[in-house]
Motif scaffolding. Structure first.
Motif, PDB file in Angstrom:
ATOM      1  N   GLY A  63     -81.595  20.172 -14.302  1.00 14.38           N
ATOM      2  CA  GLY A  63     -80.329  19.682 -14.826  1.00 14.38           C
ATOM      3  C   GLY A  63     -79.265  20.752 -14.970  1.00 14.38           C
ATOM      4  O   GLY A  63     -78.214  20.497 -15.539  1.00 14.38           O
ATOM      5  N   GLN A  78     -75.682  10.740 -22.391  1.00 11.73           N
ATOM      6  CA  GLN A  78     -75.022  11.755 -21.564  1.00 11.73           C
ATOM      7  C   GLN A  78     -73.956  12.496 -22.364  1.00 11.73           C
ATOM      8  O   GLN A  78     -73.827  13.713 -22.264  1.00 11.73           O
ATOM      9  CB  GLN A  78     -74.397  11.122 -20.317  1.00 11.73           C
ATOM     10  CG  GLN A  78     -73.744  12.165 -19.427  1.00 11.73           C
ATOM     11  CD  GLN A  78     -73.141  11.580 -18.173  1.00 11.73           C
ATOM     12  OE1 GLN A  78     -73.145  10.378 -17.944  1.00 11.73           O
ATOM     13  NE2 GLN A  78     -72.601  12.446 -17.346  1.00 11.73           N
ATOM     14  N   ASN A  99     -82.853  10.992 -18.272  1.00  7.19           N
ATOM     15  CA  ASN A  99     -83.875  11.371 -17.307  1.00  7.19           C
ATOM     16  C   ASN A  99     -85.224  10.980 -17.901  1.00  7.19           C
ATOM     17  O   ASN A  99     -85.597  11.499 -18.955  1.00  7.19           O
ATOM     18  CB  ASN A  99     -83.799  12.885 -17.068  1.00  7.19           C
ATOM     19  CG  ASN A  99     -84.782  13.376 -16.059  1.00  7.19           C
ATOM     20  OD1 ASN A  99     -85.774  12.722 -15.745  1.00  7.19           O
ATOM     21  ND2 ASN A  99     -84.524  14.566 -15.548  1.00  7.19           N
ATOM     22  N   HIS A 152     -76.287  15.668 -20.561  1.00  9.08           N
ATOM     23  CA  HIS A 152     -77.119  15.354 -19.400  1.00  9.08           C
ATOM     24  C   HIS A 152     -77.283  13.851 -19.256  1.00  9.08           C
ATOM     25  O   HIS A 152     -77.382  13.133 -20.250  1.00  9.08           O
ATOM     26  CB  HIS A 152     -78.510  15.986 -19.537  1.00  9.08           C
ATOM     27  CG  HIS A 152     -78.474  17.468 -19.632  1.00  9.08           C
ATOM     28  ND1 HIS A 152     -78.428  18.282 -18.526  1.00  9.08           N
ATOM     29  CD2 HIS A 152     -78.448  18.297 -20.695  1.00  9.08           C
ATOM     30  CE1 HIS A 152     -78.393  19.539 -18.906  1.00  9.08           C
ATOM     31  NE2 HIS A 152     -78.402  19.576 -20.222  1.00  9.08           N
ATOM     32  N   ARG A 153     -77.344  13.399 -18.016  1.00 11.55           N
ATOM     33  CA  ARG A 153     -77.641  11.991 -17.780  1.00 11.55           C
ATOM     34  C   ARG A 153     -79.077  11.709 -18.207  1.00 11.55           C
ATOM     35  O   ARG A 153     -79.927  12.596 -18.171  1.00 11.55           O
ATOM     36  CB  ARG A 153     -77.463  11.664 -16.299  1.00 11.55           C
ATOM     37  CG  ARG A 153     -76.002  11.735 -15.861  1.00 11.55           C
ATOM     38  CD  ARG A 153     -75.848  11.395 -14.422  1.00 11.55           C
ATOM     39  NE  ARG A 153     -75.897   9.934 -14.288  1.00 11.55           N
ATOM     40  CZ  ARG A 153     -75.711   9.313 -13.148  1.00 11.55           C
ATOM     41  NH1 ARG A 153     -75.466   9.988 -12.057  1.00 11.55           N
ATOM     42  NH2 ARG A 153     -75.763   8.003 -13.097  1.00 11.55           N
TER      43      ARG A 153
END
Length: 185
Positions: A29, A129, A137, A134-135
């Motif tokens: 990431g 996010q 996961n 971060h998106r």
């Protein structure tokens, strides 16, 4: 790259090995821009002029996360089709809705962020996010910004360094719990 006779390449601060390293980090990431920011921050910290960098004045941050709250068109960025009128604040050039007269008096101590966007089309994933950077996961959960700051700064005056009110519950359809957790830290 460093062993070439090209004048342009001699001045380059990154080698091919650096770019390969960044490529290997992307599965965790970390992007190229993140890597370059980290490197520049490290370089700044190592320079003698690092002491000349002004210290931050803020001692605390209060994030008001209005999940499903009022529209920005009626609150922080009043538009012509809103049912409310804009009023001036004590910060030059900043206007807020007439429903915030108390806030308008203290606007010089606040920041309005009007450029938020996510790559997600769903509120829970967009919240994750936004609050972790971060998106979502399924293989790796990322810590929230509050958790990171808490770990770095620790306790002050026996007060909890990070709190979420109210606590998200697991049974909720819009479960935002993952967005506030410490994950791997």
């Amino acid at each position: 790259m460093k062993s070439t006779d090209c004048q342009h390449c001699l001045g380059a601060s990154h080698t091919r090995r650096d770019f390969l390293r960044v490529g290997a980090l992307s599965f965790m990431g970390i992007s190229l821009s993140d890597f370059l920011c980290f490197r520049s921050a490290q370089a700044l910290a190592l320079t003698p002029s690092a002491a000349a960098v002004p210290q931050a004045k803020a001692q605390s941050v209060i994030l008001v996360w209005l999940e499903g709250g009022i529209s920005h068109l009626d609150s922080w960025d009043v538009k012509g089709n809103s049912g409310f009128r804009p009023i001036g604040t004590n910060a030059a050039g900043v206007q807020v809705s007439e429903i915030f007269p108390g806030v308008a008096k203290h606007m010089d101590k606040l920041s309005i962020i009007r450029s938020m966007k996510t790559d997600e089309r769903n509120h829970p994933q967009g919240t994750i996010q936004t609050l972790t950077g971060h998106r979502p996961n399924p293989a790796l959960k990322f810590p929230s910004f509050g958790s990171i700051v808490s770990k770095e700064l620790g306790l002050r005056n026996n007060m909890p360094p990070f709190a979420v009110v109210p606590t998200p519950t697991e049974g909720d359809f819009f479960n935002y719990q993952e967005a506030y957790q410490a994950a791997f830290i």
